[in-house]
Motif scaffolding. Structure first.
Motif, short mmCIF file in Angstrom:
data_model
loop_
_atom_site.label_atom_id
_atom_site.label_comp_id
_atom_site.label_asym_id
_atom_site.label_seq_id
_atom_site.Cartn_x
_atom_site.Cartn_y
_atom_site.Cartn_z
N LYS A 26 6.87 4.07 4.18
CA LYS A 26 6.02 3.36 3.21
C LYS A 26 6.14 1.85 3.37
O LYS A 26 5.23 1.10 2.98
CB LYS A 26 6.41 3.80 1.79
CG LYS A 26 5.61 3.18 0.69
CD LYS A 26 4.21 3.75 0.65
CE LYS A 26 3.47 3.23 -0.57
NZ LYS A 26 2.06 3.39 -0.47
N ASN A 29 3.13 -0.29 4.56
CA ASN A 29 2.01 -0.60 3.67
C ASN A 29 0.67 -0.58 4.43
O ASN A 29 -0.11 -1.53 4.38
CB ASN A 29 2.23 -1.95 2.98
CG ASN A 29 1.37 -2.09 1.75
OD1 ASN A 29 0.98 -1.11 1.13
ND2 ASN A 29 1.04 -3.33 1.42
N ILE A 30 0.40 0.49 5.11
CA ILE A 30 -0.79 0.62 5.95
C ILE A 30 -2.03 0.86 5.09
O ILE A 30 -2.04 1.73 4.22
CB ILE A 30 -0.63 1.80 6.94
CG1 ILE A 30 0.60 1.59 7.81
CG2 ILE A 30 -1.88 1.97 7.79
CD1 ILE A 30 0.97 2.79 8.65
N SER A 31 -3.07 0.09 5.37
CA SER A 31 -4.34 0.30 4.67
C SER A 31 -5.48 0.62 5.65
O SER A 31 -6.50 1.16 5.26
CB SER A 31 -4.71 -0.92 3.83
OG SER A 31 -4.86 -2.06 4.65
N HIS A 32 -5.30 0.24 6.93
CA HIS A 32 -6.33 0.49 7.93
C HIS A 32 -5.67 0.79 9.28
O HIS A 32 -4.69 0.14 9.65
CB HIS A 32 -7.24 -0.73 8.08
CG HIS A 32 -8.35 -0.52 9.06
ND1 HIS A 32 -9.46 0.23 8.77
CD2 HIS A 32 -8.50 -0.93 10.35
CE1 HIS A 32 -10.26 0.25 9.83
NE2 HIS A 32 -9.70 -0.43 10.81
N GLN A 55 -8.11 9.08 5.30
CA GLN A 55 -8.85 8.61 4.13
C GLN A 55 -8.28 9.23 2.85
O GLN A 55 -8.17 8.55 1.82
CB GLN A 55 -10.34 8.96 4.27
CG GLN A 55 -11.21 8.43 3.15
CD GLN A 55 -11.30 6.91 3.16
OE1 GLN A 55 -11.51 6.30 4.18
NE2 GLN A 55 -11.13 6.31 2.00
N HIS A 57 -5.38 9.77 2.23
CA HIS A 57 -4.13 9.06 1.93
C HIS A 57 -4.39 7.58 1.65
O HIS A 57 -3.44 6.78 1.63
CB HIS A 57 -3.14 9.22 3.09
CG HIS A 57 -2.52 10.58 3.15
ND1 HIS A 57 -1.37 10.91 2.48
CD2 HIS A 57 -2.93 11.72 3.77
CE1 HIS A 57 -1.07 12.18 2.69
NE2 HIS A 57 -2.02 12.69 3.48
N GLY A 58 -5.65 7.22 1.49
CA GLY A 58 -5.99 5.84 1.16
C GLY A 58 -5.98 4.89 2.35
O GLY A 58 -5.87 3.68 2.18
N ILE A 59 -6.10 5.44 3.55
CA ILE A 59 -6.07 4.62 4.77
C ILE A 59 -7.41 4.75 5.48
O ILE A 59 -7.81 5.86 5.85
CB ILE A 59 -4.92 5.06 5.70
CG1 ILE A 59 -3.57 4.94 5.00
CG2 ILE A 59 -4.93 4.25 6.99
CD1 ILE A 59 -2.40 5.55 5.75
N THR A 60 -8.10 3.63 5.67
CA THR A 60 -9.37 3.65 6.39
C THR A 60 -9.10 3.66 7.89
O THR A 60 -8.02 3.24 8.34
CB THR A 60 -10.25 2.44 6.02
OG1 THR A 60 -9.54 1.24 6.35
CG2 THR A 60 -10.60 2.45 4.54
N TYR A 141 2.46 8.10 1.73
CA TYR A 141 1.23 7.40 1.31
C TYR A 141 0.49 8.29 0.32
O TYR A 141 0.45 9.50 0.48
CB TYR A 141 0.37 7.04 2.51
CG TYR A 141 1.01 5.92 3.31
CD1 TYR A 141 0.64 4.61 3.10
CD2 TYR A 141 2.02 6.20 4.22
CE1 TYR A 141 1.24 3.58 3.79
CE2 TYR A 141 2.65 5.18 4.92
CZ TYR A 141 2.25 3.87 4.71
OH TYR A 141 2.88 2.84 5.38
N LYS A 142 -0.10 7.66 -0.70
CA LYS A 142 -0.76 8.41 -1.77
C LYS A 142 -1.74 9.43 -1.23
O LYS A 142 -2.34 9.25 -0.18
CB LYS A 142 -1.46 7.45 -2.72
CG LYS A 142 -2.70 6.78 -2.13
CD LYS A 142 -3.39 5.90 -3.12
CE LYS A 142 -4.62 5.29 -2.44
NZ LYS A 142 -5.47 4.60 -3.36
#
Length: 143
Positions: A26, A29-32, A55, A57-60, A141-142
């Motif tokens: 975690k 803090n990956i978002s993309h 997606q 998991h909130g990651i584009t 990741y969420k």
């Protein structure tokens, strides 16, 4: 004799699947994630499944041809193999997640025994096979 008639079908139907995952921490803090296109992979719906589960998991994600642009902090590479037994099926897949050039996560799916496997699960969809693997990779990741 009764024990054989009960256990033999269970052994035959049991999956011989190997899953090996080194989850992503975690702290990243990956978002993309940029996904490097692998034109050698001919497994239908493979990259779509990856993108969908990321997606969830909130990651584009975005697909790129090599070389992946320098603006991509996180890159995913993959390989997937299919085997044949009446029809093609996903028999092996590996995902490698990098932060720049450092590997930070790894996931592998493998059907042991290949076409000799008696498991009916070998014909399951790519989504059914890979979703649990990717979920383990992104467990922190969420969802």
């Amino acid at each position: 004799m009764k024990i054989y008639t009960i256990t033999l079908p269970l052994i035959i139907l049991a999956g011989c699947t190997s899953i090996n995952v080194r989850p992503v921490s975690k702290i990243h803090n990956i978002s993309h994630v940029c996904i490097e296109n692998n034109p050698k992979v001919i497994v239908a719906n493979f990259t779509t499944t990856i993108a969908d589960v990321f997606q969830n998991h909130g990651i584009t994600t975005k697909m790129y041809n090599a070389p992946v642009p320098n603006i991509c902090e996180y890159k995913l590479t993959y390989t997937a193999l299919r085997s044949w037994d009446l029809t093609p099926y996903l028999s092996h897949a590996e995902l490698r997640l990098f932060k720049r050039n450092k590997k930070i996560g790894y996931a592998e799916y493998h059907i042991t025994g290949g076409s000799m496997s008696l498991s009916l699960k070998k014909w399951a969809s790519v989504k059914k096979k890979m979703s649990p693997v990717i979920n383990k990779l992104l467990a922190q990741y969420k969802k």
